[in-house]
Design a protein around this motif. Sequence first.
Motif, mmCIF file in Angstrom:
data_model
loop_
_atom_site.group_PDB
_atom_site.id
_atom_site.type_symbol
_atom_site.label_atom_id
_atom_site.label_comp_id
_atom_site.label_asym_id
_atom_site.label_seq_id
_atom_site.Cartn_x
_atom_site.Cartn_y
_atom_site.Cartn_z
ATOM 1 N N HIS A 29 -10.287 -1.844 0.177
ATOM 2 C CA HIS A 29 -11.141 -1.584 -1.001
ATOM 3 C C HIS A 29 -11.059 -0.132 -1.431
ATOM 4 O O HIS A 29 -11.013 0.165 -2.629
ATOM 5 C CB HIS A 29 -12.590 -1.982 -0.708
ATOM 6 N N THR B 201 -7.661 0.473 -3.136
ATOM 7 C CA THR B 201 -7.530 -0.184 -4.448
ATOM 8 C C THR B 201 -8.712 0.120 -5.352
ATOM 9 O O THR B 201 -8.851 -0.438 -6.422
ATOM 10 C CB THR B 201 -7.378 -1.708 -4.276
ATOM 11 N N GLN C 123 -11.789 -0.687 -5.099
ATOM 12 C CA GLN C 123 -12.721 -1.811 -5.287
ATOM 13 C C GLN C 123 -13.882 -1.613 -4.335
ATOM 14 O O GLN C 123 -13.698 -1.221 -3.199
ATOM 15 C CB GLN C 123 -12.039 -3.134 -4.975
ATOM 16 N N HIS D 98 -3.860 -8.389 0.455
ATOM 17 C CA HIS D 98 -2.653 -8.682 -0.309
ATOM 18 C C HIS D 98 -1.976 -9.966 0.168
ATOM 19 O O HIS D 98 -1.616 -10.818 -0.632
ATOM 20 C CB HIS D 98 -1.653 -7.531 -0.203
ATOM 21 N N ASN E 157 0.808 -1.221 0.000
ATOM 22 C CA ASN E 157 0.000 0.000 0.000
ATOM 23 C C ASN E 157 0.839 1.268 0.000
ATOM 24 O O ASN E 157 0.293 2.364 0.114
ATOM 25 C CB ASN E 157 -0.926 0.022 1.222
#
Length: 83
Positions: free
Chosen positions: A77, A80, A82, A44, A21
Amino acid sequence: MALMITDKCINCDVCEPECPNAAISQGDEVYVIDINKCTECIGHYDDPQCVEVCPVDCIPLNPNKIETEEQLWEKFHQLTKQT
């Protein structure tokens, strides 16, 4: 919880490239972890990679940033993008 790097850090440079990250950076005296980016590697890896590679065991949980696993997943989320 997010993680933190204590003053026992020897600035060995192994943790920073391991963070998926980009939450770890060089601070004034030791490396620091951005609590807004740290997910303890949730999303991850099974375990925090900085903790795995640290040769001096100076990366504990940050007692000032208590988060549940659900909150860490939400942060993952968001980081990223998402949903």
